[in-house]
Structures are given as structure tokens and as C-alpha cells.
Design a protein around this motif. Structure first.
Motif, PDB file in Angstrom:
ATOM      1  N   ASP A  54       0.840  -1.200   0.000  1.00 11.23           N
ATOM      2  CA  ASP A  54       0.000   0.000   0.000  1.00 11.23           C
ATOM      3  C   ASP A  54       0.873   1.248   0.000  1.00 11.23           C
ATOM      4  OD1 ASP A  54      -2.498  -1.432   0.266  1.00 11.23           O
ATOM      5  OD2 ASP A  54      -1.921  -1.813   2.352  1.00 11.23           O
ATOM      6  N   TYR A  55       0.328   2.330  -0.556  1.00 12.54           N
ATOM      7  CA  TYR A  55       0.998   3.619  -0.466  1.00 12.54           C
ATOM      8  C   TYR A  55       1.035   4.051   1.003  1.00 12.54           C
ATOM      9  CZ  TYR A  55       0.654   3.949  -5.515  1.00 12.54           C
ATOM     10  OH  TYR A  55       0.786   3.717  -6.859  1.00 12.54           O
ATOM     11  N   GLY A  56       2.172   4.596   1.414  1.00  6.48           N
ATOM     12  CA  GLY A  56       2.340   5.025   2.803  1.00  6.48           C
ATOM     13  C   GLY A  56       2.774   3.928   3.734  1.00  6.48           C
ATOM     14  N   GLN A  57       2.785   2.673   3.271  1.00  4.33           N
ATOM     15  CA  GLN A  57       3.228   1.552   4.104  1.00  4.33           C
ATOM     16  C   GLN A  57       4.755   1.561   4.193  1.00  4.33           C
ATOM     17  OE1 GLN A  57       2.992  -2.107   2.062  1.00  4.33           O
ATOM     18  NE2 GLN A  57       4.072  -3.286   3.622  1.00  4.33           N
ATOM     19  N   THR A  58       5.296   1.269   5.387  1.00  3.95           N
ATOM     20  CA  THR A  58       6.746   1.200   5.592  1.00  3.95           C
ATOM     21  C   THR A  58       7.177  -0.248   5.777  1.00  3.95           C
ATOM     22  OG1 THR A  58       6.850   3.401   6.587  1.00  3.95           O
ATOM     23  CG2 THR A  58       8.686   1.914   7.052  1.00  3.95           C
ATOM     24  N   LEU A  59       8.135  -0.664   4.967  1.00  2.67           N
ATOM     25  CA  LEU A  59       8.722  -1.996   5.071  1.00  2.67           C
ATOM     26  C   LEU A  59      10.127  -1.853   5.642  1.00  2.67           C
ATOM     27  CD1 LEU A  59       8.773  -5.078   4.414  1.00  2.67           C
ATOM     28  CD2 LEU A  59       9.703  -4.441   2.167  1.00  2.67           C
ATOM     29  N   VAL A  60      10.405  -2.548   6.740  1.00  3.56           N
ATOM     30  CA  VAL A  60      11.711  -2.466   7.404  1.00  3.56           C
ATOM     31  C   VAL A  60      12.493  -3.740   7.115  1.00  3.56           C
ATOM     32  CG1 VAL A  60      12.934  -2.275   9.603  1.00  3.56           C
ATOM     33  CG2 VAL A  60      10.847  -0.943   9.210  1.00  3.56           C
ATOM     34  N   ILE A  61      13.737  -3.582   6.678  1.00  3.48           N
ATOM     35  CA  ILE A  61      14.639  -4.698   6.398  1.00  3.48           C
ATOM     36  C   ILE A  61      15.802  -4.613   7.374  1.00  3.48           C
ATOM     37  CG2 ILE A  61      16.182  -5.761   4.707  1.00  3.48           C
ATOM     38  CD1 ILE A  61      14.442  -4.450   2.528  1.00  3.48           C
ATOM     39  N   ASN A  62      16.013  -5.670   8.154  1.00  2.00           N
ATOM     40  CA  ASN A  62      17.180  -5.787   9.018  1.00  2.00           C
ATOM     41  C   ASN A  62      18.037  -6.922   8.480  1.00  2.00           C
ATOM     42  OD1 ASN A  62      16.790  -3.864  11.372  1.00  2.00           O
ATOM     43  ND2 ASN A  62      14.829  -4.954  11.400  1.00  2.00           N
ATOM     44  N   ALA A  63      19.220  -6.619   8.047  1.00  2.00           N
ATOM     45  CA  ALA A  63      20.082  -7.626   7.427  1.00  2.00           C
ATOM     46  C   ALA A  63      21.536  -7.255   7.689  1.00  2.00           C
ATOM     47  CB  ALA A  63      19.796  -7.720   5.926  1.00  2.00           C
ATOM     48  N   SER A  64      22.452  -7.965   7.020  1.00  2.00           N
ATOM     49  CA  SER A  64      23.875  -7.650   7.186  1.00  2.00           C
ATOM     50  C   SER A  64      24.636  -8.069   5.943  1.00  2.00           C
ATOM     51  CB  SER A  64      24.450  -8.365   8.417  1.00  2.00           C
ATOM     52  OG  SER A  64      24.502  -9.765   8.209  1.00  2.00           O
ATOM     53  N   LEU A  65      25.782  -7.413   5.739  1.00  2.00           N
ATOM     54  CA  LEU A  65      26.759  -7.843   4.744  1.00  2.00           C
ATOM     55  C   LEU A  65      27.730  -8.768   5.460  1.00  2.00           C
ATOM     56  CD1 LEU A  65      27.418  -4.375   3.054  1.00  2.00           C
ATOM     57  CD2 LEU A  65      25.978  -6.232   2.199  1.00  2.00           C
ATOM     58  N   ASP A  66      27.875  -9.979   4.938  1.00  2.00           N
ATOM     59  CA  ASP A  66      28.572 -11.008   5.706  1.00  2.00           C
ATOM     60  C   ASP A  66      29.948 -11.366   5.173  1.00  2.00           C
ATOM     61  OD1 ASP A  66      26.449 -11.505   7.625  1.00  2.00           O
ATOM     62  OD2 ASP A  66      25.322 -12.306   5.936  1.00  2.00           O
ATOM     63  N   TYR A  67      30.311 -10.886   4.008  1.00  2.00           N
ATOM     64  CA  TYR A  67      31.631 -11.169   3.462  1.00  2.00           C
ATOM     65  C   TYR A  67      31.932 -10.104   2.418  1.00  2.00           C
ATOM     66  CZ  TYR A  67      28.355 -13.606   0.371  1.00  2.00           C
ATOM     67  OH  TYR A  67      27.290 -13.921  -0.430  1.00  2.00           O
ATOM     68  N   ARG A  68      33.198 -10.034   2.021  1.00  2.00           N
ATOM     69  CA  ARG A  68      33.652  -8.943   1.183  1.00  2.00           C
ATOM     70  C   ARG A  68      32.887  -8.868  -0.129  1.00  2.00           C
ATOM     71  NH1 ARG A  68      38.208  -5.706   0.938  1.00  2.00           N
ATOM     72  NH2 ARG A  68      38.799  -4.977  -1.133  1.00  2.00           N
ATOM     73  N   GLU A  69      32.562 -10.004  -0.717  1.00  2.00           N
ATOM     74  CA  GLU A  69      31.877 -10.012  -2.014  1.00  2.00           C
ATOM     75  C   GLU A  69      30.365  -9.912  -1.895  1.00  2.00           C
ATOM     76  OE1 GLU A  69      35.629 -12.297  -1.981  1.00  2.00           O
ATOM     77  OE2 GLU A  69      33.751 -12.528  -0.891  1.00  2.00           O
ATOM     78  N   ASP A  70      29.871  -9.802  -0.667  1.00  2.00           N
ATOM     79  CA  ASP A  70      28.427  -9.852  -0.458  1.00  2.00           C
ATOM     80  C   ASP A  70      27.738  -8.667  -1.132  1.00  2.00           C
ATOM     81  OD1 ASP A  70      26.011 -10.707   0.418  1.00  2.00           O
ATOM     82  OD2 ASP A  70      26.342 -10.302   2.548  1.00  2.00           O
ATOM     83  N   ARG A  71      26.679  -8.953  -1.836  1.00  2.00           N
ATOM     84  CA  ARG A  71      25.812  -7.964  -2.451  1.00  2.00           C
ATOM     85  C   ARG A  71      24.381  -8.329  -2.085  1.00  2.00           C
ATOM     86  NH1 ARG A  71      30.286  -6.714  -2.864  1.00  2.00           N
ATOM     87  NH2 ARG A  71      31.490  -6.046  -4.686  1.00  2.00           N
ATOM     88  N   ASP A  72      23.685  -7.420  -1.439  1.00  2.00           N
ATOM     89  CA  ASP A  72      22.300  -7.686  -1.047  1.00  2.00           C
ATOM     90  C   ASP A  72      21.365  -6.923  -1.984  1.00  2.00           C
ATOM     91  OD1 ASP A  72      23.276  -9.222   0.966  1.00  2.00           O
ATOM     92  OD2 ASP A  72      22.706  -7.889   2.605  1.00  2.00           O
TER      93      ASP A  72
END
Length: 757
Positions: free
Chosen positions: A287-305
Motif C-alpha cells: 500500500d501507499y504510505g506503508q513502511t517496510l523495514v529490512i534488518n540484514a547484514s553484509l557477511d563477506y567482502r563479495e556480499d551484495r544484497d
């Protein structure tokens, strides 16, 4: 090797030019040294000399002797001397070196000697002047040949490591050019190649750690002065990998400083789950106005999320994606939005621990969020982060069509109006948004005043207004818009023009990196400079007097003055030279006492016509008779009805007689007197300076010549509470209601150059 060869001629010169022999009895008890073995000692008494012996049999090699201590501010200034002994038992100095006298840091000495033939080497360690001793100040002595092979210097000789082993091998950089090789096998997972350096105090060794794959491709190299812990974190496909550890530059060694190499498998982290566009994790905004929160991490040098951002359909206006990124710790991230072809829509480098980064990007179709380590980030541990995504349905007529009014060529016309309710609404709704407007000024035979106003509520947008004619004329900015509502205003004088002219106005964010679904109101107006003054109400101080009007539009240019605001900013103003001409003054001799003369000039009126405008009047200070010594007592009256304009006057003697003065009270060219309305409140101004009881305002014969009065608006920078004044206070106008009325009165005192104390 070029560096080592370069010292050989110098060492041979020492052999020839420096010759002496230690006592046979002293050298006879010398301690035997072994390659790559640390020996310790101390200068325990004054005059103590410690002797060491080594039989050097490897020829055409450089023998390197290291002597170090771990004592800060040592008493003993270590002196190390190398001798060689020939077949007849004669000993000759090869090399000597000592620590700096009264040093604050531990000793750290390196001596190189070229061995051209097998020989006996004697080493003496003593205090530099043999006058100090300290039994508890230990020194450490090691020696080795430069480039000695220790069996692990290549991939083929690499020591095998077991990932996750309970114990890890310990080694040293044992000689000049030493490189230690290790190998391990990956099972297609993430590994932390961890190297811990237990550096001896004062060591000159700077570790370099390199990771290679089986094809010899360098995956990463880390080094750094003073670095003690290295972590090379990578996802490694199944296969063989190599770790090389050496001294950076390969010109130092230190057997007293050890390092440990561990291969630590990383568990509980994602591995290539969303590292490509095709494997992007879903980020569905329903929906418009909805907020999606992502909690993650980069775990190694080549990591691309990668995250595939999908948004609702059928907006009433257009879509703006709000991105808020934050992270704690010490890492550096690169945050990007890209389209389906990986073309960047925005990119930002974020340092962990900084304030959250927010931006708003207009998107016309679904896109991808990409989070990766920033370029140059030395990846040593997982880098957690938080992203909040919100999609907005923004309605802004100016930007509904592609491009909208985002360029000067597509500027929207705007009509001048004095009615605030008819202001033009707009929005800086996304990153990089800019709204352009065009004001057409018809042909006019007298100067006009162009007024510009912008108002907006509190928002992330740091509103900036640029006004352009044939060039940029003025810029206004509110850099506190996140806490202070925007209330920008300015005005410019538009010269007479026989043809119509177009003036452009650009509204944008200060750094073009913010947007908000918040409306601003832009208004412009064109004002004629009044031809006449308003009628004065009875009782006002100038009422009933003849008043001369200084009109910015019709008064002829008579002269000019240059005002220095600071070392780089100057402005020039027209100067009226007639209204304070002595010929215009009413002269009363014998007033207010015998021998005195009063000169009263007529009332002068005018306006501050535009922002920053100043009215200038010249008065030529000359004696009334042939007296050599004289001075004038000065009185200034100023009156104005209540308005936004805070009228003030300043008095500048032109001491250099060059029509250049400075807007400051200090310095030779500054003003020496000033008075007026110094309050924010719109009060009636009715002031005489000096008033009864105030000190005298005067100028004497040393200042004979031109002087100037200026009248301007006072820009009040502080509010009544002493805090920053958040409301714009550079005022002008008051047309038809509140001009200033200004009068100068002089009392001439002949025979003296200044008032009696």
C-alpha cells in the motif's frame, strides 16, 4: 635487492676508514650467537660492555643485526658496534650505530654488514658514552642473513592449515625478504582468514596479509602501520586457497614479534542468497504510505544484497520511494537504487554510526535496492544494517508530465501578485527535483522592484531559491528546514528596460538529495517605487516642515561610495551630494551660545526600496570661518511610523578621501556613530542622537573633508530571548505608509579641535 646492494659501497668504505681493536681479554669471553635466535642482555654497570661472536660463513650475503629494547625513556643510550677479525687476529670496525641520546622511545637499531668472505664477526653492546647503566633495562639482539630461506616461501612449500582447527600456527618474519606461505581447502562457504600480530614494542615490521586462489589471483591484500589484527572475510568456492604473510616492503625482520594464522569458518550467515539481480529478495510494498523495514547484514567482502522493490499500481499522481538507511559500528556501505537494467537511480556512501540517511527517489516502475560494502572498505566482520522503505503517491501538477517544469526551458509562467492567497503551490517531492518558474517583466522606463517569497512547513527539504536574469542574481536557502518552517523572502531592483525581460526562479533542495510530499507556496510581485511621500499625520515630528524626497527611481546619480562588508565582499551605492550641502542649511549665529553657530539641514525622506538597499548622503565637513582649530557637535533626528523595516543610520568619515568605507566600527574606514530601531517589534521610531544626558557626538578639524550618512534596514540576528532569529529580518518597502524622515543639525565650535573633557 636494490636497496641492499646500495649500502655495500658504504660498508666497504667503513672497513677501510675505521679501524680499532677491542681488548683481547674482553672479546675472548664473547657469547656465541645463532641465526634467528633472540639473545638478551643489559648494561648493568657504568662502563659495562657486552661482547658477542658469530662465525659468518655464507658469502656474498648481507648480515643484518637487530638490537631493540622495550624501555620507554631509557637511561642507557645503546651503542652497537660490529667488528670483523682477520687471519692475524686484527679486528676492524665494520659498522656502528647508537640510539638517540635521551630518547623517549625504546631503542630500535638495524645494522647491515656485507659478508664477502667467511669471517669472524664480533658485536659490542654498551652505553653510548659509557657513563650510564641500568640492570633492569633489557635489550634483545638477533641476527640473520637477508633473504634466508626457511622452507615456506612459495605456494609449493606452503604450510597446510585446517579450517576451524583448535590451534593455529605461530610464526615470525624471521629475515629480510621473508614470506611465509599457507594453504587451506574451502568447502564452498564463508571464511575469516584471521591473522593476529603479537608485535614487540618498537618493531619495524609491518605485516602484509594476502589471500590468493589456486590460480594465483589476488583476492585481497591488507596492511597498515600499527595494525595488529587482520580479518579477510570472503565467500570462497570449493578449492585450494593460499595465504601469504610478509613484512610490507620486505626490508625488516623481527624474531621477537610473532603472528598467528587461523582459518575460521563462519556460521549462521547467508551465502550468495541475494547477491545478484536475478536472486533478489522480495521487498513488496502493498500500500501507499506503508513502511517496510529490512534488518540484514553484509557477511563477506563479495556480499551484495539485492532487494526487488514492488509497489502498488494506479497512483493518482506519481510514485516516490523513500529510503532510510542506518547502521551502527564502524563499517562503510554503498547504498544504491537501480532499475531492471542495473542503471543507477541513486547511489550513496554511508559510514556506520552516522545519522540515518534518508532520500526520496521518483520511480516510474519497480526497481531494486542494492546494499554492498563501500569501495575501499576493509571487510573484517559482518556489517549489520537497517533499511526502511516507503512508497508515496505524490500529486504535484508541475511534475505530472515527464520532465514537468524541471528545466529553465520548461519553466511555468508565474504572475506577480500582492495577494498571499494567490501564491503558486508546488512540491520538491523527490531527489533531484527542481521547479522552474518564469516572470515576464514588461517594458518600463523607471526601475521596478521584484519581490520573491517562499513559504513551507517543516520538512526534510532544505529549500533553496535561485533568481536569475541574464545571470544568477541571488540565492536564498533554509538549511534548518527540518526544525524551522521555511520563510524566505527577497527583492531586487530591476533597471529600466525598453523591452520586456524574463526573470527565472528555481526552487530546489539545497543538495538535491531530499524530497517530501509537502507543499510550498511561491509568490512574486512587482512594485513601482512611489513618486511621492504619504501625507504626514499631525503630531509626527516632521509635520509642517518642507521635506525633500530621495527617490531611488528618479533622483539623478551624483556620486558613488564603495562599502566593504569584509575582505572579499564589496558593494557600491549611489550617493546624494546636495541634500546635506552646507548651502542648504539654515544658519543661526550666536546659537546656542556666544561664538557658536547652529546649522540646521532640512528633513530628508526615503525608503529602503529593496532587500539590502541603502540610501547614502554626503556632507563635506569644512569650517565656517578661517579658524585653524574647530569642531562640529552633531545631532541626528530620525522618525518613521511602525513597519517591518528597522531604520538605522550610520556615520562614516572618509578619512582616506577615496570614497571607500567599511561596514564595521573598528578600523580606520569604519563608522563612528550609529542609532536607530534595533528591536524586532514594529514600533514607531522617534529618536534624537545624542539625547539629553548622552555623550557628545562630534567631528573636528583632523577629519576635515567628505563624510557620509547611510540609512538602511537593521538585520536583527537574535530574537528577544537572545536566540537565533529564525524569521527573515532583512526588510524593505513600507511604501505609502512608513518612509523614514531624517535630519542633521550641526553646532560649530571655533578655536578648539575637540570638546573639553
Amino acid at each position: 635487492m636494490r636497496r641492499l646492494y646500495g649500502i655495500i659501497p658504504f660498508l666497504l668504505l667503513l672497513v677501510v676508514s675505521c679501524s680499532s681493536s677491542p681488548s683481547d681479554s674482553a672479546a675472548a669471553g664473547a657469547e656465541e650467537l645463532t641465526l634467528r635466535t633472540r639473545t638478551t642482555g643489559a648494561i648493568s654497570s657504568v662502563g659495562d660492555v657486552k661482547w658477542y661472536h658469530f662465525r659468518a660463513v655464507e658469502t656474498n650475503r648481507v648480515l643484518q643485526v637487530r638490537c631493540m629494547s622495550d624501555t620507554l625513556r631509557p637511561d642507557v643510550d645503546l651503542l652497537v658496534t660490529l667488528y670483523q677479525q682477520d687471519g692475524q687476529g686484527e679486528r676492524t670496525v665494520i659498522y656502528g650505530c647508537h640510539a638517540p641520546e635521551d630518547a623517549t622511545n625504546p631503542a630500535n637499531l638495524t645494522l647491515n654488514a656485507f659478508i664477502d668472505a667467511p669471517k669472524d664477526i664480533y658485536i659490542a653492546v654498551r652505553d653510548f658514552k659509557d657513563d650510564e647503566a641500568a640492570a633492569d633495562e633489557r635489550y634483545y639482539l638477533t641476527l640473520d642473513y637477508a633473504g634466508s630461506a626457511d622452507g615456506d616461501d612459495s605456494f609449493g612449500q606452503a604450510t597446510t592449515l585446517s579450517p576451524g582447527a583448535a590451534t593455529c600456527p605461530v610464526n615470525t618474519i624471521g629475515h629480510v625478504l621473508d614470506t611465509d606461505c599457507y594453504r587451506f581447502t574451502s568447502t564452498d562457504r564463508i571464511y575469516d582468514v584471521a591473522v593476529g600480530f603479537n608485535a614487540f614494542s618498537g618493531t619495524q615490521v609491518q605485516l602484509q596479509v594476502m589471500l590468493y586462489d589456486a590460480n594465483g589471483t589476488l583476492l585481497e591484500s591488507q596492511t597498515g602501520a600499527g595494525v595488529r589484527n587482520f580479518h579477510l572475510v570472503h565467500h570462497l568456492a570449493a578449492g585450494e586457497y593460499y595465504v601469504l604473510v610478509s613484512d610490507y616492503g620486505k626490508d625488516h625482520f623481527d624474531n621477537a614479534s610473532t603472528y598467528q594464522v587461523c582459518i575460521n569458518p563462519q556460521s549462521g550467515t547467508e551465502s550468495f542468497e541475494n547477491d545478484t539481480l536475478g536472486l533478489a529478495s522480495p521487498a513488496d510494498l502493498v500500500d501507499y504510505g506503508q513502511t517496510l523495514v529490512i534488518n540484514a547484514s553484509l557477511d563477506y567482502r563479495e556480499d551484495r544484497d539485492y532487494y526487488e522493490v514492488t509497489t502498488p499500481l494506479f497512483p493518482d499522481g506519481f510514485k516516490v520511494l523513500s529510503v532510510e538507511f542506518s547502521a551502527s559500528g564502524t563499517g562503510a556501505y554503498q547504498v544504491s537504487l537501480v532499475d531492471v537494467d542495473s542503471v543507477p537511480l541513486m547511489t550513496h556512501t554511508y559510514s556506520a554510526g552516522s545519522a540515518p540517511y534518508t532520500t526520496q527517489v521518483r520511480i516510474d516502475e519497480d526497481c531494486f535496492l542494492l546494499v554492498q560494502p563501500a569501495t575501499g572498505e576493509r571487510f573484517g566482520q559482518a556489517l549489520p544494517y537497517r533499511v526502511a522503505l516507503t512508497v508515496h503517491d505524490v500529486e504535484d501538477d508541475a511534475d505530472m508530465a515527464p520532465g514537468g517544469n524541471d528545466t529553465i526551458q520548461t519553466a511555468d509562467p508565474i504572475t506577480p501578485t500582492a495577494n498571499p492567497s494567490l501564491a503558486t503551490p508546488g512540491k520538491i517531492s523527490f531527489r533531484g527535483d527542481a521547479d522552474w518558474y518564469a516572470v515576464t517583466v514588461p517594458a518600463h522606463d523607471r526601475p521596478l522592484v521584484l519581490e520573491v517569497y517562499l513559504q513551507a512547513p517543516v520538512s526534510p527539504v532544505e529549500y533553496t531559491v535561485g533568481i536569475m536574469g541574464t545571470q544568477l542574481l541571488k540565492t536564498l536557502t533554509n538549511q534548518r528546514s527540518a526544525t524551522v518552517p521555511t520563510n524566505l523572502k527577497t527583492s531586487l531592483i530591476i533597471p529600466a528596460n525598453s523591452a520586456q525581460a524574463v526573470y527565472s526562479i528555481k526552487v530546489s533542495d539545497y543538495q538535491d538529495d531530499e524530497g517530501a510530499d509537502v507543499a510550498y507556496a511561491l509568490r512574486v510581485d512587482l512594485k513601482d517605487i512611489p513618486d511621492a511621500l504619504p501625507a504626514l499625520s499631525p503630531g509626527a515630528p516632521p509635520h509642517g516642515w518642507t521635506i525633500r524626497y530621495f527617490n531611488e527611481a528618479s533622483s539623478p546619480v551624483q556620486s558613488s561610495i564603495t562599502l566593504e562588508y569584509n575582505s572579499v565582499l564589496r558593494r557600491s551605492f549611489d550617493v546624494d551630494t546636495t541634500m546635506l550641502d552646507f548651502a542648504q542649511a539654515v544658519v543661526q549665529t550666536g546659537t546656542p551660545g556666544p561664538g557658536l553657530t547652529t546649522l540646521t539641514f532640512g528633513w530628508i525622506a526615503g525608503y529602503v526600496d529593496y532587500q539590502g538597499d541603502q540610501d547614502w548622503y554626503m556632507i563635506d565637513i569644512q569650517p565656517q570661518d578661517d579658524s585653524a582649530d574647530w569642531y562640529y557637535e552633531i545631532f541626528v533626528d530620525i522618525y518613521a511610523a511602525a513597519s517591518d523595516v528597522e531604520y538605522i543610520w550610520k556615520f562614516y568619515p572618509d578619512r582616506n578621501d577615496n570614497a571607500v568605507v567599511a561596514d564595521r566600527t573598528s578600523g580606520y574606514d569604519g563608522f563612528i556613530a550609529s542609532a536607530g530601531d534595533l528591536t524586532i517589534a514594529a514600533d514607531t521610531l522617534n529618536m534624537r542622537t545624542p539625547s539629553a544626558g548622552q555623550g557628545m557626538f562630534w567631528v573636528g578639524d583632523p577629519w576635515q573633508g567628505p563624510a557620509y550618512f547611510s540609512i538602511s534596514d537593521f538585520n536583527y540576528l537574535l530574537d528577544a530571548g537572545g536566540n537565533d532569529n529564525t524569521e527573515p529580518d532583512e526588510d524593505w518597502g513600507a511604501y505609502g505608509t512608513a518612509p523614514y524622515y531624517f535630519r542633521v543639525t550641526l553646532i560649530y565650535h571655533p578655536g578648539v579641535s575637540y570638546p573639553e573633557p
